[in-house]
Write a protein that holds these residues in place. Structure first.
Motif, short mmCIF file in Angstrom:
data_model
loop_
_atom_site.label_atom_id
_atom_site.label_comp_id
_atom_site.label_asym_id
_atom_site.label_seq_id
_atom_site.Cartn_x
_atom_site.Cartn_y
_atom_site.Cartn_z
N ASP A 1 0.87 -1.18 0.00
CA ASP A 1 0.00 0.00 0.00
C ASP A 1 0.90 1.23 0.00
N LEU A 2 0.70 2.14 -0.96
CA LEU A 2 1.68 3.20 -1.20
C LEU A 2 1.01 4.55 -1.40
N HIS A 3 1.55 5.58 -0.72
CA HIS A 3 0.97 6.93 -0.78
C HIS A 3 2.10 7.96 -0.88
N PHE A 4 1.81 9.05 -1.61
CA PHE A 4 2.79 10.13 -1.79
C PHE A 4 2.18 11.46 -1.39
N ILE A 5 2.91 12.20 -0.54
CA ILE A 5 2.53 13.56 -0.15
C ILE A 5 3.57 14.51 -0.74
N ALA A 6 3.09 15.58 -1.39
CA ALA A 6 4.00 16.53 -2.05
C ALA A 6 3.65 17.95 -1.65
N SER A 7 4.66 18.72 -1.26
CA SER A 7 4.46 20.13 -0.90
C SER A 7 4.54 21.00 -2.16
N GLU A 8 3.45 21.67 -2.46
CA GLU A 8 3.39 22.49 -3.67
C GLU A 8 4.39 23.63 -3.64
N HIS A 9 4.67 24.13 -2.43
CA HIS A 9 5.58 25.28 -2.29
C HIS A 9 6.87 24.92 -1.55
N ASP A 10 7.34 23.72 -1.79
CA ASP A 10 8.61 23.25 -1.25
C ASP A 10 9.74 24.13 -1.80
N GLN A 11 10.56 24.70 -0.91
CA GLN A 11 11.67 25.56 -1.32
C GLN A 11 12.98 24.79 -1.52
N LEU A 12 13.00 23.53 -1.13
CA LEU A 12 14.22 22.73 -1.25
C LEU A 12 14.19 21.86 -2.51
N VAL A 13 13.05 21.27 -2.77
CA VAL A 13 12.87 20.34 -3.89
C VAL A 13 11.69 20.79 -4.73
N SER A 14 11.80 20.68 -6.03
CA SER A 14 10.70 21.07 -6.91
C SER A 14 9.48 20.17 -6.72
N TYR A 15 8.33 20.78 -6.70
CA TYR A 15 7.07 20.03 -6.63
C TYR A 15 6.97 19.06 -7.80
N ASN A 16 7.47 19.47 -8.97
CA ASN A 16 7.43 18.59 -10.14
C ASN A 16 8.20 17.30 -9.89
N ALA A 17 9.30 17.40 -9.14
CA ALA A 17 10.09 16.21 -8.85
C ALA A 17 9.38 15.28 -7.88
N THR A 18 8.67 15.85 -6.91
CA THR A 18 8.02 15.01 -5.90
C THR A 18 6.76 14.33 -6.43
N ILE A 19 6.17 14.89 -7.48
CA ILE A 19 4.99 14.22 -8.05
C ILE A 19 5.35 13.33 -9.23
N ALA A 20 6.62 13.34 -9.64
CA ALA A 20 7.03 12.57 -10.82
C ALA A 20 6.87 11.07 -10.61
N ILE A 21 7.24 10.58 -9.43
CA ILE A 21 7.14 9.14 -9.18
C ILE A 21 5.69 8.68 -9.17
N PRO A 22 4.82 9.27 -8.33
CA PRO A 22 3.42 8.80 -8.33
C PRO A 22 2.72 8.98 -9.68
N LYS A 23 3.07 10.02 -10.42
CA LYS A 23 2.48 10.19 -11.75
C LYS A 23 2.88 9.04 -12.66
N ALA A 24 4.15 8.66 -12.62
CA ALA A 24 4.63 7.56 -13.46
C ALA A 24 3.98 6.24 -13.08
N TRP A 25 3.73 6.07 -11.79
CA TRP A 25 3.15 4.81 -11.31
C TRP A 25 1.63 4.87 -11.21
N LYS A 26 1.05 6.03 -11.61
CA LYS A 26 -0.41 6.23 -11.61
C LYS A 26 -1.00 6.03 -10.20
N ILE A 27 -0.32 6.65 -9.23
CA ILE A 27 -0.78 6.64 -7.84
C ILE A 27 -1.28 8.04 -7.49
N PRO A 28 -2.46 8.17 -6.87
CA PRO A 28 -2.98 9.49 -6.50
C PRO A 28 -1.99 10.25 -5.62
N ILE A 29 -1.93 11.57 -5.81
CA ILE A 29 -1.00 12.43 -5.08
C ILE A 29 -1.77 13.24 -4.04
N ILE A 30 -1.27 13.24 -2.82
CA ILE A 30 -1.82 14.11 -1.77
C ILE A 30 -0.99 15.37 -1.76
#
Length: 242
Positions: free
Chosen positions: A186-215
């Motif tokens: 069972d797998l879940h991803f949480i991504a901060s839209e306004h993360d100043q350290l890491v791009s939001y695009n990078a944090t949603i890249a994995i769940p998007k590729a695996w077709k997992i809903p993003i929180i």
């Protein structure tokens, strides 16, 4: 949900950096064992040599479990890489994994996985005293006004458990060479839209590729447990309390 909840931190961070969050999650899940785990080179294992692979970190983390039951993992940043690899290598040991602001090389470029405006700050942190280092890190991982009380606590902790610069580079190498296949847990991803350290695009890249809903968290920084523990706890309860 039953059994043991493992809390995993990221690059150069230790159990102490969770602050009061382990107590909050223990109150929310009173029947479960909450285990904060440090990898070699971080926190209470700061005197050890960090593995230079995520697989090596997994082996250390597995030995720190308090039970033989399937674990539930809450992991931040590089901690998410460790959790993903654990679930991939030992699918019978991981029941569920929540990754917070986790990235991987094969899904996004390096300049999204660590935003360029942080490069100089990191070098400054590595060459500064404990207070200055922790203040710089706080400013990178948080979207809140700086809390000097928290910075002082972090600095005091780093004096008790000093971290070696060589371990930082070993951990960075491990993170930059990490590769992963989608685990079966069972797998879940949480991504901060306004993360100043890491791009939001990078944090949603994995769940998007695996077709997992993003929180998506729309306000907080890289360290959501620091910026908004109430929101994070509420989100975890929605995921793990069925």
């Amino acid at each position: 949900m039953e059994n043991e909840i493992i809390l995993l931190r990221g690059l150069f961070r230790g159990c102490h950096h969770w602050g009061d969050f382990p107590n909050l999650i223990q109150k929310a899940f009173p029947e479960h064992t909450i285990t904060c785990v440090d990898i070699p080179g971080n926190g209470y294992l700061s005197s050890k040599i960090s593995p230079n692979t995520i697989e090596g970190m997994v082996e250390s983390v597995r030995l720190q479990r308090k039970s033989n039951c399937k674990v539930y993992i809450l992991a931040v940043s590089m901690g998410g890489m460790i959790g993903l690899k654990w679930a991939e290598l030992y699918p019978n040991e991981v029941a569920s994994l929540i990754c917070i602001n986790t990235t991987a090389k094969e899904f996004s470029p390096f300049y999204e996985r660590l935003l360029p405006n942080n490069y100089l700050k990191i070098l400054m942190a590595l060459t500064s005293d404990s207070f200055k280092r922790e203040k710089v890190i706080y400013e990178m991982v948080s979207n809140q006004p700086i809390n000097l009380n928290t910075v002082n606590k972090w600095a005091s902790y780093s004096k008790l458990h000093p971290m070696k610069i060589s371990n930082f580079w070993r951990q960075l190498y491990a993170a930059n060479t990490f590769r992963i296949s989608c685990p079966e847990c069972d797998l879940h991803f949480i991504a901060s839209e306004h993360d100043q350290l890491v791009s939001y695009n990078a944090t949603i890249a994995i769940p998007k590729a695996w077709k997992i809903p993003i929180i998506t968290n729309k306000t907080d920084g890289h360290d959501i447990a620091l910026d908004n523990p109430t929101w994070l706890l509420s989100t975890i309860k929605k995921v793990w309390i069925k």
